[in-house]
Each structure stands twice: as C-alpha cells, then as structure tokens.
Design a protein around this motif. Structure first.
Motif, PDB file in Angstrom:
ATOM      1  N   ALA A   1       0.829  -1.209   0.000  1.00  0.00           N
ATOM      2  CA  ALA A   1       0.000   0.000   0.000  1.00  0.00           C
ATOM      3  C   ALA A   1       0.859   1.253   0.000  1.00  0.00           C
ATOM      4  O   ALA A   1       0.576   2.221  -0.720  1.00  0.00           O
ATOM      5  CB  ALA A   1      -0.939  -0.003   1.201  1.00  0.00           C
ATOM      6  N   ALA A   2       1.945   1.252   0.813  1.00  0.00           N
ATOM      7  CA  ALA A   2       2.833   2.414   0.872  1.00  0.00           C
ATOM      8  C   ALA A   2       3.537   2.624  -0.451  1.00  0.00           C
ATOM      9  O   ALA A   2       3.711   3.771  -0.906  1.00  0.00           O
ATOM     10  CB  ALA A   2       3.847   2.244   1.997  1.00  0.00           C
ATOM     11  N   PHE A   3       3.949   1.529  -1.104  1.00  0.00           N
ATOM     12  CA  PHE A   3       4.594   1.670  -2.408  1.00  0.00           C
ATOM     13  C   PHE A   3       3.612   2.213  -3.448  1.00  0.00           C
ATOM     14  O   PHE A   3       3.967   3.074  -4.262  1.00  0.00           O
ATOM     15  CB  PHE A   3       5.175   0.345  -2.889  1.00  0.00           C
ATOM     16  N   ALA A   4       2.377   1.715  -3.431  1.00  0.00           N
ATOM     17  CA  ALA A   4       1.372   2.208  -4.381  1.00  0.00           C
ATOM     18  C   ALA A   4       1.124   3.695  -4.166  1.00  0.00           C
ATOM     19  O   ALA A   4       0.960   4.457  -5.134  1.00  0.00           O
ATOM     20  CB  ALA A   4       0.087   1.416  -4.230  1.00  0.00           C
ATOM     21  N   ASP A   5       1.102   4.121  -2.892  1.00  0.00           N
ATOM     22  CA  ASP A   5       0.926   5.552  -2.603  1.00  0.00           C
ATOM     23  C   ASP A   5       2.089   6.360  -3.160  1.00  0.00           C
ATOM     24  O   ASP A   5       1.895   7.455  -3.719  1.00  0.00           O
ATOM     25  CB  ASP A   5       0.807   5.774  -1.096  1.00  0.00           C
ATOM     26  N   LEU A   6       3.301   5.860  -3.001  1.00  0.00           N
ATOM     27  CA  LEU A   6       4.478   6.557  -3.518  1.00  0.00           C
ATOM     28  C   LEU A   6       4.414   6.660  -5.039  1.00  0.00           C
ATOM     29  O   LEU A   6       4.623   7.743  -5.603  1.00  0.00           O
ATOM     30  CB  LEU A   6       5.749   5.813  -3.100  1.00  0.00           C
ATOM     31  N   ALA A   7       4.142   5.562  -5.705  1.00  0.00           N
ATOM     32  CA  ALA A   7       4.059   5.583  -7.160  1.00  0.00           C
ATOM     33  C   ALA A   7       2.982   6.560  -7.616  1.00  0.00           C
ATOM     34  O   ALA A   7       3.170   7.297  -8.600  1.00  0.00           O
ATOM     35  CB  ALA A   7       3.784   4.181  -7.690  1.00  0.00           C
ATOM     36  N   GLY A   8       1.866   6.588  -6.902  1.00  0.00           N
ATOM     37  CA  GLY A   8       0.798   7.522  -7.238  1.00  0.00           C
ATOM     38  C   GLY A   8       1.208   8.965  -7.047  1.00  0.00           C
ATOM     39  O   GLY A   8       0.862   9.836  -7.868  1.00  0.00           O
ATOM     40  N   ALA A   9       1.953   9.237  -5.976  1.00  0.00           N
ATOM     41  CA  ALA A   9       2.404  10.603  -5.709  1.00  0.00           C
ATOM     42  C   ALA A   9       3.375  11.081  -6.785  1.00  0.00           C
ATOM     43  O   ALA A   9       3.317  12.236  -7.225  1.00  0.00           O
ATOM     44  CB  ALA A   9       3.060  10.677  -4.329  1.00  0.00           C
ATOM     45  N   VAL A  10       4.274  10.204  -7.206  1.00  0.00           N
ATOM     46  CA  VAL A  10       5.222  10.564  -8.268  1.00  0.00           C
ATOM     47  C   VAL A  10       4.472  10.862  -9.561  1.00  0.00           C
ATOM     48  O   VAL A  10       4.746  11.868 -10.243  1.00  0.00           O
ATOM     49  CB  VAL A  10       6.255   9.434  -8.468  1.00  0.00           C
ATOM     50  N   HIS A  11       3.518  10.022  -9.889  1.00  0.00           N
ATOM     51  CA  HIS A  11       2.736  10.224 -11.113  1.00  0.00           C
ATOM     52  C   HIS A  11       1.934  11.509 -11.037  1.00  0.00           C
ATOM     53  O   HIS A  11       1.892  12.299 -12.003  1.00  0.00           O
ATOM     54  CB  HIS A  11       1.820   9.025 -11.343  1.00  0.00           C
TER      55      HIS A  11
ATOM     56  N   ALA B   1      13.241  -5.237  -8.903  1.00  0.00           N
ATOM     57  CA  ALA B   1      12.961  -5.528 -10.309  1.00  0.00           C
ATOM     58  C   ALA B   1      11.482  -5.320 -10.606  1.00  0.00           C
ATOM     59  O   ALA B   1      11.113  -4.688 -11.613  1.00  0.00           O
ATOM     60  CB  ALA B   1      13.375  -6.955 -10.643  1.00  0.00           C
ATOM     61  N   GLU B   2      10.631  -5.812  -9.734  1.00  0.00           N
ATOM     62  CA  GLU B   2       9.190  -5.636  -9.928  1.00  0.00           C
ATOM     63  C   GLU B   2       8.783  -4.173  -9.749  1.00  0.00           C
ATOM     64  O   GLU B   2       7.992  -3.637 -10.526  1.00  0.00           O
ATOM     65  CB  GLU B   2       8.444  -6.537  -8.936  1.00  0.00           C
ATOM     66  N   ARG B   3       9.361  -3.516  -8.784  1.00  0.00           N
ATOM     67  CA  ARG B   3       8.976  -2.126  -8.510  1.00  0.00           C
ATOM     68  C   ARG B   3       9.538  -1.165  -9.550  1.00  0.00           C
ATOM     69  O   ARG B   3       8.874  -0.183  -9.915  1.00  0.00           O
ATOM     70  CB  ARG B   3       9.388  -1.746  -7.086  1.00  0.00           C
ATOM     71  N   CYS B   4      10.729  -1.428 -10.044  1.00  0.00           N
ATOM     72  CA  CYS B   4      11.269  -0.582 -11.113  1.00  0.00           C
ATOM     73  C   CYS B   4      10.401  -0.661 -12.359  1.00  0.00           C
ATOM     74  O   CYS B   4      10.200   0.353 -13.056  1.00  0.00           O
ATOM     75  CB  CYS B   4      12.701  -0.989 -11.443  1.00  0.00           C
ATOM     76  N   ALA B   5       9.902  -1.847 -12.663  1.00  0.00           N
ATOM     77  CA  ALA B   5       9.022  -1.980 -13.823  1.00  0.00           C
ATOM     78  C   ALA B   5       7.783  -1.113 -13.660  1.00  0.00           C
ATOM     79  O   ALA B   5       7.327  -0.459 -14.609  1.00  0.00           O
ATOM     80  CB  ALA B   5       8.636  -3.444 -14.010  1.00  0.00           C
ATOM     81  N   ARG B   6       7.253  -1.055 -12.467  1.00  0.00           N
ATOM     82  CA  ARG B   6       6.065  -0.234 -12.212  1.00  0.00           C
ATOM     83  C   ARG B   6       6.396   1.249 -12.192  1.00  0.00           C
ATOM     84  O   ARG B   6       5.544   2.085 -12.524  1.00  0.00           O
ATOM     85  CB  ARG B   6       5.411  -0.672 -10.897  1.00  0.00           C
ATOM     86  N   LEU B   7       7.619   1.583 -11.807  1.00  0.00           N
ATOM     87  CA  LEU B   7       8.024   2.991 -11.758  1.00  0.00           C
ATOM     88  C   LEU B   7       8.565   3.502 -13.091  1.00  0.00           C
ATOM     89  O   LEU B   7       8.760   4.707 -13.255  1.00  0.00           O
ATOM     90  CB  LEU B   7       9.087   3.187 -10.681  1.00  0.00           C
ATOM     91  N   GLY B   8       8.844   2.595 -14.003  1.00  0.00           N
ATOM     92  CA  GLY B   8       9.328   3.002 -15.318  1.00  0.00           C
ATOM     93  C   GLY B   8      10.800   3.339 -15.375  1.00  0.00           C
ATOM     94  O   GLY B   8      11.225   4.154 -16.193  1.00  0.00           O
ATOM     95  N   THR B   9      11.606   2.697 -14.519  1.00  0.00           N
ATOM     96  CA  THR B   9      13.050   2.911 -14.571  1.00  0.00           C
ATOM     97  C   THR B   9      13.765   1.578 -14.633  1.00  0.00           C
ATOM     98  O   THR B   9      13.238   0.557 -14.186  1.00  0.00           O
ATOM     99  CB  THR B   9      13.563   3.699 -13.352  1.00  0.00           C
ATOM    100  N   ARG B  10      14.972   1.588 -15.172  1.00  0.00           N
ATOM    101  CA  ARG B  10      15.780   0.366 -15.209  1.00  0.00           C
ATOM    102  C   ARG B  10      17.064   0.506 -14.411  1.00  0.00           C
ATOM    103  O   ARG B  10      17.846  -0.443 -14.312  1.00  0.00           O
ATOM    104  CB  ARG B  10      16.110  -0.014 -16.658  1.00  0.00           C
TER     105      ARG B  10
END
Length: 285
Positions: free
Chosen positions: A50-60, A95-104
């Motif tokens: 949940a915290a990671f999803a919130d972070l990804a949402g905030a960045v977006h 690896a999974e989180r970078c894919a969701r964040l769009g970075t390599r």
C-alpha cells in the motif's frame, strides 16, 4: 549534448521524509526527474504494497519520472561477509517495482571488507557482483556501481576490473562528484578512466575542515564539481545530473531534520547547480 538540455534530478529523501515533500521539492525546482531511496525512513524495497502504491501515485500525480532507485545492495551497511540472500531478495523486489516505476537503473556498491584478506575480499566481490548483474540483466535492469563504499568504490582501477570481470551490459557506473573527501581521493583524478562507463551522475560538494567533512552547495566546495561537469560534457555525457546534497541530513544514515529545513536546503542546492551549469554554458558560448 548542450549543457542546458541535460535532465536534472534529485534524490527525494534528501528533501524530506514524505513522498509529498520529496515530489514537492522537485516540482518547486521545476525538474522532471526524481531518484528514489526511502520514504518516511523506510527503504524502497521494504515499503509495504500500500505504501509503495501511494508513492508511485504521488510521483505520477506530481508529473515526475523516476530516473533511478538507490538500493542497499552491497552498500556501506552490508559488508562482504553478510548474507548474500539479502541482496538477491532486494534486487528481486526492486525488479518488480522498477518496472512499475518506469526505470531500469538501480544504484549499488561493492561490499566493504569485514576481516577478509585482500584476495579473498576481491574474489567474493567479483563473484557476487557477477551474479547480481546476471540477475539484473534477466530482469531488464542496469546496476549502477557508485564510487563510494566497497572493494571498488575509491579506485578507478578496481572499478574497471569489476566491469571487465562481470562483462555485462547490466553493470555500469554512477559517478558522485562529492564522495572523494570521505573516501580519500579526488573525483577528477578518477573521472577520465571511468567516463565511458558512466550512465548517471550524482552531484554533491564538500570541504574538509580538520578531521571533519562539511557538505556545501554545488560549486562552493573543494570537489571541483564544475571541472567534473566540463569533463563529462566535453566527452558527450547525456545522462541525468542528480543532486544528493547532504547539506542538512544524510537520511540513509540517520533520521531527517525538519522537512521545511531539509526541503529548503535541497532546493538551494538545486539552484546552485543551475547557476553552476549557467556559468559553464556562458563560458562555452
């Protein structure tokens, strides 16, 4: 690449603990990229879903793109005698989180020693880094080794040995202009040999005062940041420049100071980098 087209970036937790403060500081600077390491004192790989999803949402929501994530893999807190499975697990999560964040890009180091003989230390580092790079390559990631803690951190020769041994497109370098005072070298001395391998640059500056290191605004210290940038630009560097000020806090090592104070220092360092780049551009005109 012209100096005014280089993308600018910053390690978010150097501006403050929360995702809102981190993204807000990058928006205040008007920069397009963020580098992620921790949120509310928790490393990126340790965030709950949940915290990671919130972070990804905030960045977006802030209109930012993630350029790089800074892992703890092989870093100053994980000596060469530590459990390698910790690093493998972290890489799998990232690896999974970078894919969701769009970075390599994933920042790594190369294991501080912990009582091993020099040859044994080198052998374990090379073996582990080769395994990590192979895993990263399968996941579509690039590990960026920093000139910081570990076997290869303070030596251009060792970094080149590491790159040649691993021999993988999944291992390249991130170069930090301000790590030299803490690790006993001058950044500009290492830079020429390493430039072809550098895909990311972190910006900090410092002065040595007796036995202490005091971090400063970029261009106000002894690390010859402007000369490092000129060298990279003259040789065609096209990657991002990411501030890691350390001026008020080092959040990966200790709790942050107040968010207002750290955010103001972060923004001031960003403006100092812009000013420094402006002077370089003017001198080249």
């Amino acid at each position: 690449m012209p100096v005014d087209t280089l993308p600018l970036c910053g390690i978010g937790d150097e501006a403050g603990a929360s995702a809102a403060v981190q993204t807000g500081a990058l928006n205040e600077l008007g920069w397009p990229l963020i580098e992620l390491r921790s949120v509310d004192g928790t490393a990126l790989a340790d965030l709950g879903e949940a915290a990671f999803a919130d972070l990804a949402g905030a960045v977006h929501a802030a209109g930012l793109r993630v350029h790089c994530v800074d892992s703890r893999i092989a870093n100053w807190a994980r000596p060469v005698t530590g459990d390698f499975d910790d690093d493998l697990r972290e890489l799998d999560v990232l690896a999974e989180r970078c894919a969701r964040l769009g970075t390599r890009y994933v920042r790594v180091m190369s294991y501080p020693n912990d009582g091993l003989r020099p040859g044994a230390w080198r052998a374990v580092v090379l073996r582990r880094m080769a395994a990590l790079a192979a895993r990263a390559e399968r996941a579509g990631l690039v590990l960026l080794h920093e000139n910081c803690a570990g076997w290869a951190g303070a030596s251009a020769d060792r970094m080149l040995q590491l790159l040649r041994y691993v021999d993988s497109p999944a291992l390249r370098l991130v170069f930090d202009t301000g790590n030299g005072p803490a690790y006993g070298y001058r950044a500009l001395d290492l830079l020429p040999a390493l430039t072809p391998w550098i895909e990311h640059v972190q910006i900090k500056d410092a002065v040595v005062e007796g036995d202490e290191i005091r971090y400063t605004l970029p261009g106000h210290g002894e690390c010859r940041v402007a000369d490092c940038l000129r060298h990279l630009l003259d040789r065609g560097y096209t990657g991002a420049l990411s501030i890691e000020p350390h001026v008020k806090v080092r959040p990966h090592e200790s709790a942050t100071a107040g968010d207002d104070e750290t955010r103001a220092a972060f923004v001031a360092c960003g403006r100092a980098l812009e000013e420094l780049l402006g002077r370089i551009r003017k001198a080249a005109a």
